[in-house]
Enzyme design. Structure first.
Site, short mmCIF file in Angstrom:
data_model
loop_
_atom_site.label_atom_id
_atom_site.label_comp_id
_atom_site.label_asym_id
_atom_site.label_seq_id
_atom_site.Cartn_x
_atom_site.Cartn_y
_atom_site.Cartn_z
N ARG A 42 11.18 -8.80 12.07
CA ARG A 42 10.39 -8.27 13.14
C ARG A 42 9.71 -9.13 13.44
O ARG A 42 9.08 -10.31 13.15
CB ARG A 42 9.73 -7.27 12.46
CG ARG A 42 10.54 -5.79 12.49
CD ARG A 42 9.55 -4.94 11.82
NE ARG A 42 8.25 -5.05 11.65
CZ ARG A 42 7.25 -4.21 11.11
NH1 ARG A 42 7.64 -3.30 10.20
NH2 ARG A 42 5.95 -4.29 11.45
N ARG A 100 -2.66 -11.22 12.54
CA ARG A 100 -2.85 -9.90 12.15
C ARG A 100 -3.98 -9.81 11.02
O ARG A 100 -4.78 -9.05 10.96
CB ARG A 100 -1.59 -9.16 11.58
CG ARG A 100 -0.78 -8.41 12.63
CD ARG A 100 0.67 -8.54 12.28
NE ARG A 100 0.99 -7.35 11.50
CZ ARG A 100 2.13 -6.99 10.63
NH1 ARG A 100 2.84 -7.81 10.79
NH2 ARG A 100 2.09 -6.00 9.83
N ARG A 116 -10.20 3.21 9.49
CA ARG A 116 -9.86 1.64 9.88
C ARG A 116 -11.24 0.86 10.14
O ARG A 116 -11.31 -0.29 10.15
CB ARG A 116 -8.91 1.63 10.90
CG ARG A 116 -7.37 1.23 10.45
CD ARG A 116 -6.60 1.26 11.68
NE ARG A 116 -5.49 0.58 11.53
CZ ARG A 116 -4.25 1.42 11.28
NH1 ARG A 116 -4.33 2.44 10.84
NH2 ARG A 116 -3.01 0.61 11.27
N LYS A 169 0.99 -1.05 -0.11
CA LYS A 169 -0.06 -0.08 -0.02
C LYS A 169 0.96 1.41 -0.02
O LYS A 169 0.42 2.21 -0.72
CB LYS A 169 -0.82 -0.01 1.18
CG LYS A 169 -2.16 0.60 1.14
CD LYS A 169 -3.11 0.35 2.11
CE LYS A 169 -2.74 -0.12 3.62
NZ LYS A 169 -2.97 1.09 4.36
N ARG A 205 10.39 -10.96 4.98
CA ARG A 205 11.07 -9.58 5.31
C ARG A 205 12.17 -9.57 6.45
O ARG A 205 11.97 -10.22 7.28
CB ARG A 205 9.79 -8.43 5.76
CG ARG A 205 10.28 -7.04 5.34
CD ARG A 205 9.14 -6.53 5.17
NE ARG A 205 8.02 -6.37 6.39
CZ ARG A 205 7.10 -5.59 6.65
NH1 ARG A 205 6.40 -4.75 5.70
NH2 ARG A 205 6.35 -5.56 7.85
P1 AMP Z 1 -0.11 2.48 10.91
O1 AMP Z 1 1.16 3.30 10.46
O2 AMP Z 1 -1.24 2.73 9.79
O3 AMP Z 1 -0.16 0.85 10.78
O4 AMP Z 1 -0.50 2.99 12.31
C1 AMP Z 1 0.38 2.84 13.23
C2 AMP Z 1 -0.63 2.70 14.66
O5 AMP Z 1 -1.02 3.92 14.85
C3 AMP Z 1 -1.51 1.80 14.58
O6 AMP Z 1 -1.08 0.45 15.10
C4 AMP Z 1 -2.45 2.27 15.64
O7 AMP Z 1 -1.97 2.16 16.98
C5 AMP Z 1 -2.55 3.64 15.32
N1 AMP Z 1 -3.54 3.97 14.31
C6 AMP Z 1 -2.95 4.55 13.05
N2 AMP Z 1 -4.29 4.87 12.51
C7 AMP Z 1 -5.36 4.52 13.00
C8 AMP Z 1 -6.82 4.44 13.07
N3 AMP Z 1 -7.32 4.64 11.95
N4 AMP Z 1 -7.27 3.90 14.18
C9 AMP Z 1 -6.84 3.28 15.30
N5 AMP Z 1 -5.72 3.53 15.45
C10 AMP Z 1 -4.70 3.90 14.46
#
Ligand code: AMP
Length: 252
Positions: free
Chosen positions: A195, A206, A123, A44, A162
């Site tokens: 990781r 996940r 999300r 993505k 990875r």
């Molecule tokens: P990401 O880079 O999108 O994986 O986001 C990193 C972390 O930020 C996630 O694991 C969540 O803890 C938090 N986070 C980011 N976007 C959201 C969202 N839309 N809703 C809830 N938590 C979020």
């Protein structure tokens, strides 16, 4: 189309109200309003970069907001950001109402004349409904929600292969992008490790969690006829061509 636009530093998005972007768009191009959806490992981030270059939008990721806030002065954080940082410190997901409040604090970005490419938000279906309301207030309708799909087995193959450098964080893949010397970073000679959350069982967990929350989100956009599903199999340029053909059928 000009694809050589200066890269915006996204200061208004990353740092919140009161901050201004280095290259605010002049609004001379058609503004696109797009949401990107897809599980970890589908590529993505790569597609977001290519799409932003093509459409002239900024890459607006909520994860980036939180990563940026972690290094900032807590005393200056908004009440919603204080809650979000505490949730992340405890390893919990940020609650819907808090994420929505943080996005609402950036409503100027939603109405940006350069358009938006949202990644990591919404999300959940409840976040999608809140986004729809916020955009409605700006008189904006989303053009599309692009969902990248990949069979679970391929996600597992991509993520479990990875390897990340412990020092410079460069990313390799044991089959698709192997380092010259096994377990050694090509750039800084650091040690390459897997990781914790890229281990096969963690990836499957996940993916399961992703499917549970994403099904209602996909339904939300399907009902509005905004969902575009794209296969994420193949090279980044193949996936990108597929995306453009679906998003801009005439490829204007
Ligand atoms: P990401 O880079 O999108 O994986 O986001 C990193 C972390 O930020 C996630 O694991 C969540 O803890 C938090 N986070 C980011 N976007 C959201 C969202 N839309 N809703 C809830 N938590 C979020």
């Amino acid at each position: 189309m000009n694809t050589q636009l200066p890269v915006n530093d996204r200061a208004a998005w990353l740092q919140g109200p009161g901050h201004h972007c280095s290259h605010p768009p002049d609004g001379s191009r058609r503004p696109w309003h797009v949401v990107l959806l897809g599980p970890p490992g589908v590529g993505k981030g790569t597609q977001a970069k290519l799409l932003c270059e093509k459409l002239g939008t900024c890459h607006l990721s909520t994860g980036d907001i939180f990563r940026c806030a972690k290094g900032c002065d807590l005393a200056k954080a908004s009440p919603a950001m204080t809650v979000a940082l505490e949730c992340m410190r405890l390893g919990e997901l940020v609650p819907d109402a808090t994420v929505v409040a943080i996005v609402r604090e950036r409503r100027e970005c939603l109405g940006c004349p350069g358009g938006i490419l949202l990644d990591g938000f919404p999300r959940t279906a409840s976040q999608a409904a809140a986004l729809e309301r916020a955009l409605h207030e700006e008189r904006i309708l989303l053009d599309a929600a692009i969902h990248y799909e990949l069979p679970t087995e391929l996600v597992v193959e991509r993520l479990s292969g990875r390897r990340t450098c412990v020092d410079c964080k460069a990313v390799f893949h044991i089959r698709n992008c192997p380092p010259v010397r096994e377990k050694t970073c090509d750039h800084c000679k650091g040690r390459l490790v897997q990781r914790e959350d890229d281990r096969e069982d963690a990836v499957r967990t996940r993916m399961h969690a992703y499917e549970l929350t994403t099904t209602p989100l996909l339904d939300f956009y399907k009902r509005r006829n905004m969902l575009i599903s794209i296969s994420a199999e193949g090279s980044p340029s193949e996936v990108f061509s597929r995306t453009l053909a679906a998003l801009i059928p005439q490829n204007r």
